[in-house]
Enzyme design. Sequence first.
Site, PDB file in Angstrom:
ATOM      1  N   CYS A  49     -18.728  16.129 -49.614  1.00  0.00           N
ATOM      2  CA  CYS A  49     -18.519  17.566 -49.833  1.00  0.00           C
ATOM      3  C   CYS A  49     -18.679  17.981 -51.291  1.00  0.00           C
ATOM      4  O   CYS A  49     -18.824  19.164 -51.580  1.00  0.00           O
ATOM      5  CB  CYS A  49     -17.132  17.976 -49.357  1.00  0.00           C
ATOM      6  SG  CYS A  49     -17.016  17.993 -47.591  1.00  0.00           S
TER       7      CYS A  49
HETATM    8  N1  CO8 Z   1      -6.922  21.966 -30.242  1.00  0.00           N
HETATM    9  C1  CO8 Z   1      -5.611  21.879 -29.980  1.00  0.00           C
HETATM   10  N2  CO8 Z   1      -4.779  21.000 -30.598  1.00  0.00           N
HETATM   11  C2  CO8 Z   1      -5.330  20.210 -31.526  1.00  0.00           C
HETATM   12  C3  CO8 Z   1      -6.702  20.247 -31.856  1.00  0.00           C
HETATM   13  C4  CO8 Z   1      -7.510  21.169 -31.158  1.00  0.00           C
HETATM   14  N3  CO8 Z   1      -8.831  21.267 -31.397  1.00  0.00           N
HETATM   15  N4  CO8 Z   1      -6.948  19.338 -32.809  1.00  0.00           N
HETATM   16  C5  CO8 Z   1      -5.789  18.726 -33.079  1.00  0.00           C
HETATM   17  N5  CO8 Z   1      -4.802  19.241 -32.298  1.00  0.00           N
HETATM   18  C6  CO8 Z   1      -3.382  18.853 -32.254  1.00  0.00           C
HETATM   19  C7  CO8 Z   1      -3.185  17.453 -32.817  1.00  0.00           C
HETATM   20  O1  CO8 Z   1      -3.483  16.456 -31.872  1.00  0.00           O
HETATM   21  C8  CO8 Z   1      -1.737  17.500 -33.209  1.00  0.00           C
HETATM   22  O2  CO8 Z   1      -0.939  17.329 -32.058  1.00  0.00           O
HETATM   23  P1  CO8 Z   1       0.430  16.479 -32.134  1.00  0.00           P
HETATM   24  O3  CO8 Z   1       1.279  17.241 -33.102  1.00  0.00           O
HETATM   25  O4  CO8 Z   1       0.893  16.507 -30.740  1.00  0.00           O
HETATM   26  O5  CO8 Z   1       0.028  15.135 -32.656  1.00  0.00           O
HETATM   27  C9  CO8 Z   1      -1.545  18.939 -33.691  1.00  0.00           C
HETATM   28  O6  CO8 Z   1      -2.610  19.689 -33.090  1.00  0.00           O
HETATM   29  C10 CO8 Z   1      -1.630  19.060 -35.197  1.00  0.00           C
HETATM   30  O7  CO8 Z   1      -2.808  18.346 -35.646  1.00  0.00           O
HETATM   31  P2  CO8 Z   1      -3.126  18.084 -37.157  1.00  0.00           P
HETATM   32  O8  CO8 Z   1      -1.895  17.566 -37.832  1.00  0.00           O
HETATM   33  O9  CO8 Z   1      -4.369  17.267 -37.255  1.00  0.00           O
HETATM   34  O10 CO8 Z   1      -3.436  19.578 -37.616  1.00  0.00           O
HETATM   35  P3  CO8 Z   1      -3.505  20.168 -39.049  1.00  0.00           P
HETATM   36  O11 CO8 Z   1      -2.582  21.314 -39.132  1.00  0.00           O
HETATM   37  O12 CO8 Z   1      -3.420  19.121 -40.096  1.00  0.00           O
HETATM   38  O13 CO8 Z   1      -5.006  20.777 -39.088  1.00  0.00           O
HETATM   39  C11 CO8 Z   1      -7.126  20.186 -40.053  1.00  0.00           C
HETATM   40  C12 CO8 Z   1      -6.119  19.928 -38.935  1.00  0.00           C
HETATM   41  C13 CO8 Z   1      -7.654  21.611 -39.879  1.00  0.00           C
HETATM   42  C14 CO8 Z   1      -8.271  19.198 -39.938  1.00  0.00           C
HETATM   43  C15 CO8 Z   1      -6.426  20.068 -41.427  1.00  0.00           C
HETATM   44  O14 CO8 Z   1      -5.713  18.874 -41.494  1.00  0.00           O
HETATM   45  C16 CO8 Z   1      -7.396  20.103 -42.594  1.00  0.00           C
HETATM   46  O15 CO8 Z   1      -8.150  21.028 -42.794  1.00  0.00           O
HETATM   47  N6  CO8 Z   1      -7.299  19.100 -43.461  1.00  0.00           N
HETATM   48  C17 CO8 Z   1      -8.148  19.006 -44.658  1.00  0.00           C
HETATM   49  C18 CO8 Z   1      -9.393  18.356 -44.241  1.00  0.00           C
HETATM   50  C19 CO8 Z   1     -10.437  18.373 -45.312  1.00  0.00           C
HETATM   51  O16 CO8 Z   1     -10.448  19.125 -46.246  1.00  0.00           O
HETATM   52  N7  CO8 Z   1     -11.350  17.494 -45.126  1.00  0.00           N
HETATM   53  C20 CO8 Z   1     -12.501  17.415 -45.914  1.00  0.00           C
HETATM   54  C21 CO8 Z   1     -13.515  16.809 -45.034  1.00  0.00           C
HETATM   55  S1  CO8 Z   1     -15.047  17.300 -45.348  1.00  0.00           S
HETATM   56  C22 CO8 Z   1     -15.841  16.181 -46.378  1.00  0.00           C
HETATM   57  O17 CO8 Z   1     -15.327  15.566 -47.245  1.00  0.00           O
HETATM   58  C23 CO8 Z   1     -17.285  15.999 -46.093  1.00  0.00           C
HETATM   59  C24 CO8 Z   1     -17.484  14.816 -45.260  1.00  0.00           C
HETATM   60  C25 CO8 Z   1     -18.901  14.702 -44.816  1.00  0.00           C
HETATM   61  C26 CO8 Z   1     -19.349  15.756 -43.848  1.00  0.00           C
HETATM   62  C27 CO8 Z   1     -19.318  15.284 -42.457  1.00  0.00           C
HETATM   63  C28 CO8 Z   1     -20.053  16.212 -41.545  1.00  0.00           C
HETATM   64  C29 CO8 Z   1     -19.908  15.878 -40.091  1.00  0.00           C
END
Ligand code: CO8
Length: 372
Positions: free
Chosen positions: A156
């Site tokens: 990223c």
């Molecule tokens: N629908 C419903 N529920 C869901 C879903 C969904 N789609 N997804 C997860 N849940 C559930 C989980 O299973 C979890 O349930 P439980 O509590 O029962 O375990 C609950 O919702 C909460 O899940 P999370 O804790 O995962 O949720 P968050 O509030 O943390 O949100 C995010 C998830 C949005 C992913 C958040 O953590 C985030 O944005 N984090 C930062 C990520 C980030 O910045 N990453 C950078 C990556 S990009 C990068 O570096 C480039 C890489 C290369 C590119 C690749 C291209 C493919």
Amino acid sequence: MYQPAITGHGIFTPEHVITNDELVTAFNAYADKYNAEHAADIEAGKLAPKPQSSAEFIYNASGIQQRYVCVKDGILDPDRMCPNIPPRPDDAPSLMAKIALKAAEPAMAMAGIAGQDIDLVICAASNMERAYPAMAIEIQQLLGAGGFAFDMNVACSSATFGIQTAADMVRSGSVKTALILCPEVTSGHLEWRDRDCHFIFGDVCTAVIISRAEDASEGHFKILSTKCATEYSNNIRNNNGFLRRSHDQMDDRRDMQFMQNGRKVFKEVLPMVCAHIADHMDKENWSSADLDRLWLHQANKTMNDFIGKKLLGRVPEPHEQPNILQDYANTSSAGSIIAFSQNCSDLPSGAKGVICSFGAGYSVGSVLIERA
Ligand code: CO8
């Protein structure tokens, strides 16, 4: 030494949109099908059932409402769950080169240059369509550019690391005009069958031109300072590499696509980014009052709101820290450049801003700019 400046920028936005509702409908059909096909193993406790996704969760957790993709066909098909992109013959332009040219076009028009004026092309993206020859060299040839070209991958953060690389070369005089392209076909390496990440990414390409300020027309942005930092982490990872065959791992394994521990990334990267930008501004004697605009990496709205508040010492006005992820989702390296390109033309001469990207590696890059 020369003063490097951003003299042109542009975006190619693919024509196909996938809304959260469409995405979730397809994912849930896939999950139902998977659960029906594996009912016996799920019943026996040998397999976990696939849980349903939710459009409400996606919007609340990330701020994303839709994403663009180069090829929509296949992604919403519960029997496929990935784009159906036909292979191209070796003598046809690659997909990444094609979208790169479309982003380069408006950027070159803005800078008032033609292909032959460019003497450095950097293709900076989170994945390359092939190992070699470099995508950038193919783009260089298609543009009729001179000099040299190379690929770089800092996930990223590729855009800001590319800007630093090019700005340093322009500053030293080894290069006169550089084109930094971020063609992101994230749809190809996203695991659309995983509800934790299926909503995160979208496709796009951005282009930035860096030349000498003295050669640029009015309205360019002087690059005053750049700062890059990295710190190793496995929390965002893709294991698909050239040793796959040697490892006897040619099967459709989960770790051959994007994987992350999103919660950990959120918690660990956030303080790293806030400290990085604050240190950078401090080093250049910028206070929060000097900051007119923040163009942040577009991964998560809550994350960006936190960074904006921390840096400005108050809740930023929407125009001070524009987000584009509601429309584009996370476009990896391209996000901060889309935010910049779509939200910079109104700034008056003397206005200052920071472009910042962050992500896998971990990596973070910041670019301090001032409108001429
Ligand atoms: N629908 C419903 N529920 C869901 C879903 C969904 N789609 N997804 C997860 N849940 C559930 C989980 O299973 C979890 O349930 P439980 O509590 O029962 O375990 C609950 O919702 C909460 O899940 P999370 O804790 O995962 O949720 P968050 O509030 O943390 O949100 C995010 C998830 C949005 C992913 C958040 O953590 C985030 O944005 N984090 C930062 C990520 C980030 O910045 N990453 C950078 C990556 S990009 C990068 O570096 C480039 C890489 C290369 C590119 C690749 C291209 C493919």
